[in-house]
Design a protein around this motif. Sequence first.
Motif, mmCIF file in Angstrom:
data_model
loop_
_atom_site.group_PDB
_atom_site.id
_atom_site.type_symbol
_atom_site.label_atom_id
_atom_site.label_comp_id
_atom_site.label_asym_id
_atom_site.label_seq_id
_atom_site.Cartn_x
_atom_site.Cartn_y
_atom_site.Cartn_z
ATOM 1 N N GLU A 521 0.832 -1.203 0.000
ATOM 2 C CA GLU A 521 0.000 0.000 0.000
ATOM 3 C C GLU A 521 0.868 1.256 0.000
ATOM 4 N N GLY A 522 0.531 2.186 -0.882
ATOM 5 C CA GLY A 522 1.280 3.437 -0.964
ATOM 6 C C GLY A 522 2.345 3.448 -2.034
ATOM 7 N N THR A 523 2.570 2.292 -2.685
ATOM 8 C CA THR A 523 3.570 2.228 -3.749
ATOM 9 C C THR A 523 2.893 1.836 -5.058
ATOM 10 N N GLY A 524 3.604 1.979 -6.147
ATOM 11 C CA GLY A 524 3.086 1.582 -7.448
ATOM 12 C C GLY A 524 3.497 0.166 -7.783
ATOM 13 N N PHE A 525 3.120 -0.274 -8.980
ATOM 14 C CA PHE A 525 3.495 -1.605 -9.462
ATOM 15 C C PHE A 525 4.730 -1.472 -10.350
ATOM 16 N N SER A 526 5.767 -2.216 -10.039
ATOM 17 C CA SER A 526 7.008 -2.097 -10.798
ATOM 18 C C SER A 526 7.084 -3.179 -11.862
ATOM 19 N N TRP A 527 7.500 -2.761 -13.059
ATOM 20 C CA TRP A 527 7.721 -3.683 -14.176
ATOM 21 C C TRP A 527 9.154 -3.464 -14.653
ATOM 22 N N ASN A 528 9.922 -4.527 -14.691
ATOM 23 C CA ASN A 528 11.341 -4.402 -14.970
ATOM 24 C C ASN A 528 11.712 -4.961 -16.336
ATOM 25 N N ARG A 529 12.409 -4.158 -17.124
ATOM 26 C CA ARG A 529 12.921 -4.612 -18.406
ATOM 27 C C ARG A 529 14.061 -5.610 -18.189
ATOM 28 N N ARG A 530 14.204 -6.492 -19.146
ATOM 29 C CA ARG A 530 15.265 -7.505 -19.127
ATOM 30 C C ARG A 530 15.235 -8.379 -17.867
ATOM 31 N N SER A 531 14.051 -8.578 -17.331
ATOM 32 C CA SER A 531 13.921 -9.481 -16.177
ATOM 33 C C SER A 531 13.935 -10.935 -16.625
ATOM 34 N N GLY A 532 13.735 -11.151 -17.916
ATOM 35 C CA GLY A 532 13.669 -12.514 -18.432
ATOM 36 C C GLY A 532 12.291 -13.125 -18.322
ATOM 37 N N ILE A 533 11.312 -12.339 -17.879
ATOM 38 C CA ILE A 533 9.930 -12.821 -17.749
ATOM 39 C C ILE A 533 9.110 -12.331 -18.933
ATOM 40 N N VAL A 534 8.428 -13.262 -19.583
ATOM 41 C CA VAL A 534 7.542 -12.944 -20.694
ATOM 42 C C VAL A 534 6.182 -13.558 -20.384
ATOM 43 N N TYR A 535 5.123 -12.802 -20.630
ATOM 44 C CA TYR A 535 3.773 -13.251 -20.300
ATOM 45 C C TYR A 535 3.090 -13.846 -21.534
ATOM 46 N N THR A 536 2.261 -14.837 -21.304
ATOM 47 C CA THR A 536 1.597 -15.529 -22.407
ATOM 48 C C THR A 536 0.080 -15.361 -22.326
ATOM 49 N N VAL A 537 -0.547 -15.254 -23.488
ATOM 50 C CA VAL A 537 -2.010 -15.160 -23.572
ATOM 51 C C VAL A 537 -2.503 -16.055 -24.696
ATOM 52 N N SER A 538 -3.764 -16.426 -24.613
ATOM 53 C CA SER A 538 -4.366 -17.245 -25.666
ATOM 54 C C SER A 538 -5.075 -16.394 -26.704
ATOM 55 N N SER A 539 -5.377 -15.133 -26.359
ATOM 56 C CA SER A 539 -6.106 -14.277 -27.299
ATOM 57 C C SER A 539 -5.891 -12.810 -26.967
ATOM 58 N N TRP A 540 -6.280 -11.945 -27.909
ATOM 59 C CA TRP A 540 -6.196 -10.499 -27.710
ATOM 60 C C TRP A 540 -7.171 -10.012 -26.638
ATOM 61 N N VAL A 541 -8.184 -10.812 -26.343
ATOM 62 C CA VAL A 541 -9.154 -10.412 -25.314
ATOM 63 C C VAL A 541 -8.451 -10.219 -23.977
ATOM 64 N N GLU A 542 -7.480 -11.087 -23.666
ATOM 65 C CA GLU A 542 -6.749 -10.961 -22.409
ATOM 66 C C GLU A 542 -5.939 -9.661 -22.375
ATOM 67 N N ILE A 543 -5.321 -9.329 -23.483
ATOM 68 C CA ILE A 543 -4.527 -8.098 -23.555
ATOM 69 C C ILE A 543 -5.436 -6.885 -23.376
ATOM 70 N N HIS A 544 -6.571 -6.927 -24.031
ATOM 71 C CA HIS A 544 -7.571 -5.851 -23.909
ATOM 72 C C HIS A 544 -8.007 -5.695 -22.461
ATOM 73 N N SER A 545 -8.314 -6.810 -21.803
ATOM 74 C CA SER A 545 -8.780 -6.766 -20.414
ATOM 75 C C SER A 545 -7.718 -6.200 -19.492
ATOM 76 N N MET A 546 -6.465 -6.605 -19.707
ATOM 77 C CA MET A 546 -5.383 -6.147 -18.835
ATOM 78 C C MET A 546 -5.120 -4.655 -18.971
ATOM 79 N N ILE A 547 -5.059 -4.164 -20.209
ATOM 80 C CA ILE A 547 -4.660 -2.775 -20.436
ATOM 81 C C ILE A 547 -5.835 -1.811 -20.329
ATOM 82 N N LEU A 548 -6.948 -2.144 -20.967
ATOM 83 C CA LEU A 548 -8.075 -1.212 -21.049
ATOM 84 C C LEU A 548 -9.198 -1.520 -20.071
ATOM 85 N N GLY A 549 -9.221 -2.745 -19.531
ATOM 86 C CA GLY A 549 -10.341 -3.136 -18.690
ATOM 87 C C GLY A 549 -11.479 -3.671 -19.534
ATOM 88 N N CYS A 550 -12.602 -3.902 -18.891
ATOM 89 C CA CYS A 550 -13.743 -4.538 -19.561
ATOM 90 C C CYS A 550 -14.564 -3.484 -20.287
#
Length: 550
Positions: A521-550
Amino acid sequence: MATSDDPVGVAKSLWVRSHKESVNSLYTPFVISLACGNLKMDTFRHYIAQDVHFLKCFAQAYKLAEECSDDDAAAKVSINKLRQSVVQELEMHGSFCREWGFDVSKETPPNFATKNYTDFLLATAAGKIDAIENILNPFEKSKYTICAMVPCMRLYAFIGKSLQSIVDNNGDCHPYKKWIDSYSCEAFQEAALQIENLLDRLSVTLTGEELDIMQKLYHQAMKLEMEFFLAQPVDQKTVVPLSKEHHRVTIFSDFDLTCTLVDSCTVLADIAMATSPSPGQLHPESQITQMPLTKLTNTWEALVKQYAEEYEHLMETMLVNHKVEKFYYEGLREALELLSTFEKKANLRVTESEILKGLNLEDIKHAGERLVLQDGCMDFFQGVTKHPNLNANIHVVSYCWCGDLIRSAFESGGIHNMQLHANEFIYEGLLSTGKIMKRVESPVDKLQVLNNVLKEHDQCDQTSMTIYIGDSIGDLLCLVEADIGIVIGSSSSLRKIGGHFGVTFIPLWFGLVMKQREHVEGTGFSWNRRSGIVYTVSSWVEIHSMILGC
């Protein structure tokens, strides 16, 4: 739409068609926070209160459906069992209420989303909604009521199973384990299957018009369910939607097989073959002429065969060293430099073959307009460009030989402000010369485009979030360089090469739950470049939900 004799079953078909709503529900702030275990208790109490109102209506609807099924003894028995399962759910919710020492159903009135669904359900049971207002047959009321109830059962079973994977990793310390267990358990899963089987049986004799009514009712119920989860008042910072926390976003996307269902190389080859001159056909001497069809076909097949054989050998070369335990960026970069050299040689063979000579720009644009994109892809880009609170820069980075094909595809969907980084045909008039302005041919070229854009943006605004979306090995360097790298699809070669150099592939929803859990609480969410983590999705719907919401 499935027919009543579809071997897949009407219930299964309707569920598949509601993929967008089911994914949206899973990506709501409420479900993400519930999954990670840091949902505030006041929010969960409010949800339980709403669900009690909801379940009481569910029990009433089952009772009405049971009364209307007197001529079908088997259906009557099934509905009665399902109604008893709702009674058990209410008892479970009552145990939560007793733990808190008050009756939340009386102290918290139903909110608008709860009331919308309960009103819809009871209206359906009474035959008083637009689609079925003239239906007086009790049996028809019963089957339509069941149809309006199936989505709730299946969605809760789906969410329950999804959350159970989180609980399994977290042991008994998850604060909402009891609730999650109740919806992931075999008994509830069986109840969801039971009502779906009942719907399939009731649908056997339905006409096409009646099945259309079923589809409308099912889809409306799914939308109302999604809105039910969205309406829960989550009074805490959440990782979704991303646009809520990050108002400036730079989105990079590959094109071939990331946005499209087919590779653009194949599309361009098909145009060449479809417009190739027939034997004996004459052209003015000044006109650029295409290769005869037989020669064109043989040349294209030889190029494809050589590419595939050499690519397979290259994969073996890239994996010759031992697999590493931790992410090894330098090794990945060296391997993809080999791929870069390979891709440039392959492109040189294409231009020297002259198979692309004589293609008409109008034919290319027409093919782009008809190009079939991945489900939800165009909706996502349209949503990004129209979002009122999001300042988004869109960059499409592609090996595609012809940028005009890509521009035409996006412009047909009303997307005119994306920035394209791709190769371009060289034309004389409207006809291609067979030569290409080579701008993006390799993984290293893609990375250079991304770094150039990031360098320019960093000089202006260091708060912008960078997202790269791709599907193949050629996207790997960009995927690990962006703040968030997202792989769409299931390329085995991508996972093999990435895994060899220590890249970790995590399903996006699971990754978001873990990110929500890390939040203090009180901090933001950190996303780090070159962490070696890549996220997987089955469709563009997931990307839409994550970035723009429903």
